[in-house]
Design a protein around this motif. Structure first.
Motif, mmCIF file in Angstrom:
data_model
loop_
_atom_site.group_PDB
_atom_site.id
_atom_site.type_symbol
_atom_site.label_atom_id
_atom_site.label_comp_id
_atom_site.label_asym_id
_atom_site.label_seq_id
_atom_site.Cartn_x
_atom_site.Cartn_y
_atom_site.Cartn_z
ATOM 1 N N CYS A 192 67.881 10.959 65.299
ATOM 2 C CA CYS A 192 68.221 9.454 64.941
ATOM 3 C C CYS A 192 67.634 8.857 63.810
ATOM 4 O O CYS A 192 68.230 8.114 62.779
ATOM 5 N N ARG A 211 69.456 7.551 60.467
ATOM 6 C CA ARG A 211 69.176 6.332 59.810
ATOM 7 C C ARG A 211 68.951 6.617 58.248
ATOM 8 O O ARG A 211 69.401 5.645 57.459
ATOM 9 N N ASP A 215 68.872 5.042 79.674
ATOM 10 C CA ASP A 215 68.117 3.861 79.106
ATOM 11 C C ASP A 215 67.202 4.598 77.757
ATOM 12 O O ASP A 215 67.330 3.991 76.751
ATOM 13 N N CYS A 246 69.812 5.251 75.251
ATOM 14 C CA CYS A 246 70.337 4.063 74.437
ATOM 15 C C CYS A 246 69.153 3.416 73.588
ATOM 16 O O CYS A 246 69.428 2.843 72.489
ATOM 17 N N ALA A 247 68.052 3.301 73.958
ATOM 18 C CA ALA A 247 66.832 2.622 73.419
ATOM 19 C C ALA A 247 66.616 3.420 71.924
ATOM 20 O O ALA A 247 66.442 2.807 71.061
ATOM 21 N N VAL A 271 68.917 5.066 70.174
ATOM 22 C CA VAL A 271 70.255 4.628 68.967
ATOM 23 C C VAL A 271 69.765 3.116 68.522
ATOM 24 O O VAL A 271 70.269 2.731 67.558
ATOM 25 N N ASN A 272 69.329 2.147 69.639
ATOM 26 C CA ASN A 272 69.228 1.100 69.092
ATOM 27 C C ASN A 272 68.020 0.733 68.076
ATOM 28 O O ASN A 272 67.992 0.102 67.317
ATOM 29 N N LYS A 273 66.982 1.531 68.668
ATOM 30 C CA LYS A 273 65.680 1.544 67.737
ATOM 31 C C LYS A 273 66.073 1.675 66.097
ATOM 32 O O LYS A 273 65.648 1.100 65.209
ATOM 33 N N TYR A 274 67.149 2.712 65.982
ATOM 34 C CA TYR A 274 67.241 3.136 64.550
ATOM 35 C C TYR A 274 68.776 2.518 64.207
ATOM 36 O O TYR A 274 69.170 2.635 63.035
ATOM 37 N N ASN A 275 69.228 1.480 65.065
ATOM 38 C CA ASN A 275 70.441 0.826 64.745
ATOM 39 C C ASN A 275 71.584 1.787 64.342
ATOM 40 O O ASN A 275 72.240 1.605 63.395
ATOM 41 N N SER A 277 75.361 3.769 65.705
ATOM 42 C CA SER A 277 76.347 3.767 66.653
ATOM 43 C C SER A 277 76.237 4.966 67.608
ATOM 44 O O SER A 277 75.887 5.996 66.988
ATOM 45 N N LYS A 322 78.285 4.181 77.947
ATOM 46 C CA LYS A 322 77.639 3.684 76.599
ATOM 47 C C LYS A 322 78.263 4.028 75.384
ATOM 48 O O LYS A 322 77.606 3.550 74.296
#
Ligand code: C2E
Ligand code: MG
Ligand code: MG
Ligand code: MG
Length: 292
Positions: A99, A103, A131, A134-135, A137-141, A143, A173
C-alpha cells in the motif's frame, strides 16, 4: 572401532534426518528479528494483458533477504510461518508495504497498476481480517481496486464457510479477489458454485507433465470457456514458452504471468520496466500446429 561407527551413524542421522528441523529451527529463531530489521522484501512479477500486450499489474512475492544466506524462497519459510502463526504478522507487513508503494507511485505521478498480494489460509481465521485490510487502504488513501487479493483455492477445502464469508465481505468493500492455484485442489468446481470471485488464477500444471497428449490443453480450454460463462476473468501463471502464449491466446485467456515475460523482480527493476512503457512483442503464430 565401535565408537567411530557410532559417531558415523550419529552424523549420518543428524545430516539426513534432521536437516529439515535445523532449517526450521533457524527460521523460527530468526523470524522476529528479520521482520523488525526489514529483511523481508517484496519482489514484483508483472502480469500481462494478452489483448493489449502490455503490463497490467503485478503480484507481490515475498523473499527473505538473509544476511547470512542471501535471498531465501518463500517456499522455505511460509509453510513454517503458517504452522506457527507468524504468517499473520508477515502478511500484514507485506500488505502495508505494498500500500505504501502504491501511495508513493501515486504521489510521484508514476503510471499506476494494481498489485496483488497473497492471503494465507491462516489469515482467513482472523475475525479482524476485513477491517484490517480496509484500514490499510484507508491509511494510504487508496482505492480498493489497487490492492488485489489472492486467496489460494486449497483454503476452501479446509473451511468453505469461512472463506465464503470473508470473500463476500471483501468483495463488498470493493476489492478484487483472485482464486489462486485454481484447479489444483480437490474442490475447484464445487467451490465455484458457491463462491463469487473476480479472477481465476490457473496453475500452469495443466500444460506440463501431461501423460495423455492434449488432455491438459483441453481441460484448460474448457476452464476458460466456463469462466466466460460465469463472467470471470482468467489469468494463467507459470507461462514459460511462446507456444504456451500462442495457445493461451487462441483459447481467449485474458491475462498471463510467468518467466516467459519476466521473473519476479525488485521494485526498482519493476519501476524501470514500466518507465520504458514497453509493449510485449507477441510471439509468431505456432507454425507446428496442424489444422484440425
Ligand atoms: P503463488 O502465489 O502461486 O505464486 C506463484 C509462484 O510461481 C511464485 O513463486 C513465482 O515466482 C512462481 N512463478 C511465476 N512464474 C513462473 C514460471 O514461469 N515458472 C515457474 N516455475 N515458476 C513461476 P514464489 O515467489 O517462490 O512463491 C511461492 C509461493 O509462496 C506463492 O505461490 C505463495 O503461495 C507463497 N507466497 C509468496 N509470497 C507470499 C506472501 O507475501 N504471503 C503469503 N501468504 N504467501 C506468499
Ligand atoms: Mg499468488
Ligand atoms: Mg499460484
Ligand atoms: Mg502456488
Amino acid at each position: 572401532n565401535c565408537s567411530t561407527n557410532y559417531l558415523q551413524h550419529f552424523c549420518f542421522y543428524e545430516n539426513s534426518m534432521n536437516d529439515k528441523s535445523i532449517e526450521e529451527q533457524y527460521v523460527v529463531n530468526n523470524m522476529k528479528e528479520a521482520l523488525e530489521n526489514d529483511q523481508f522484501i517484496i519482489y514484483l512479477q508483472p502480469k500481462y494483458d494478452l489483448r493489449t500486450n502490455t503490463i497490467d499489474g503485478a503480484e507481490a512475492l515475498v523473499r527473505w533477504n538473509n544476511p547470512e544466506q542471501g535471498l531465501i524462497s518463500p517456499n522455505v519459510f511460509i509453510p513454517i510461518f503458517e504452522h506457527n502463526g507468524f504468517i499473520v504478522n508477515l502478511d500484514f507487513y507485506i500488505w502495508d508495504q505494498v500500500c505504501k508503494l502504491l501511495r508513493r507511485w501515486l504521489d510521484e505521478g508514476r503510471p499506476i497498476y494494481p498489485i496483488s498480494v497473497n492471503i494465507s489460509r491462516v489469515d482467513l481465521f482472523n475475525p479482524k481480517l476485513v477491517d484490517t485490510i480496509c484500514a490499510l487502504v484507508n491509511k494510504y488513501n487508496l482505492s480498493p481496486k489497487l490492492l488485489q487479493l489472492e486467496l489460494t483455492e486449497s483454503a476452501y477445502t479446509s473451511n468453505p464457510q469461512l472463506i465464503k464469508k470473508r470473500m463476500a465481505s471483501l468483495r463488498e468493500k470493493g476489492f478484487t479477489i483472485l482464486m489462486d492455484d485454481f484447479g489444483t485442489g480437490y474442490s475447484s468446481l464445487n467451490m465455484l458454485k458457491d463462491i463469487i470471485v473476480d479472477i481465476l488464477k490457473i496453475d500452469m500444471r495443466f500444460l506440463s507433465d501431461c501423460e495423455i497428449p492434449g488432455r491438459g490443453e483441453n481441460i484448460l480450454g474448457s476452464i476458460v470457456r466456463m469462466a466466460k460463462w460465469l463472467d470471470l476473468l482468467v489469468i494463467v501463471e507459470g507461462v514459460e514458452t511462446a507456444e504456451q502464449v500462442n495457445f493461451l491466446r487462441s483459447i481467449g485467456c485474458e491475462y498471463v504471468q510467468g518467466y516467459y515475460f519476466s521473473k519476479p523482480i525488485s521494485i526498482g527493476d519493476f519501476e524501470t520496466l514500466i518507465a520504458k512503457k514497453s509493449t510485449f512483442i507477441p510471439p509468431p503464430p505456432d507454425t507446428n500446429q496442424t489444422i484440425s
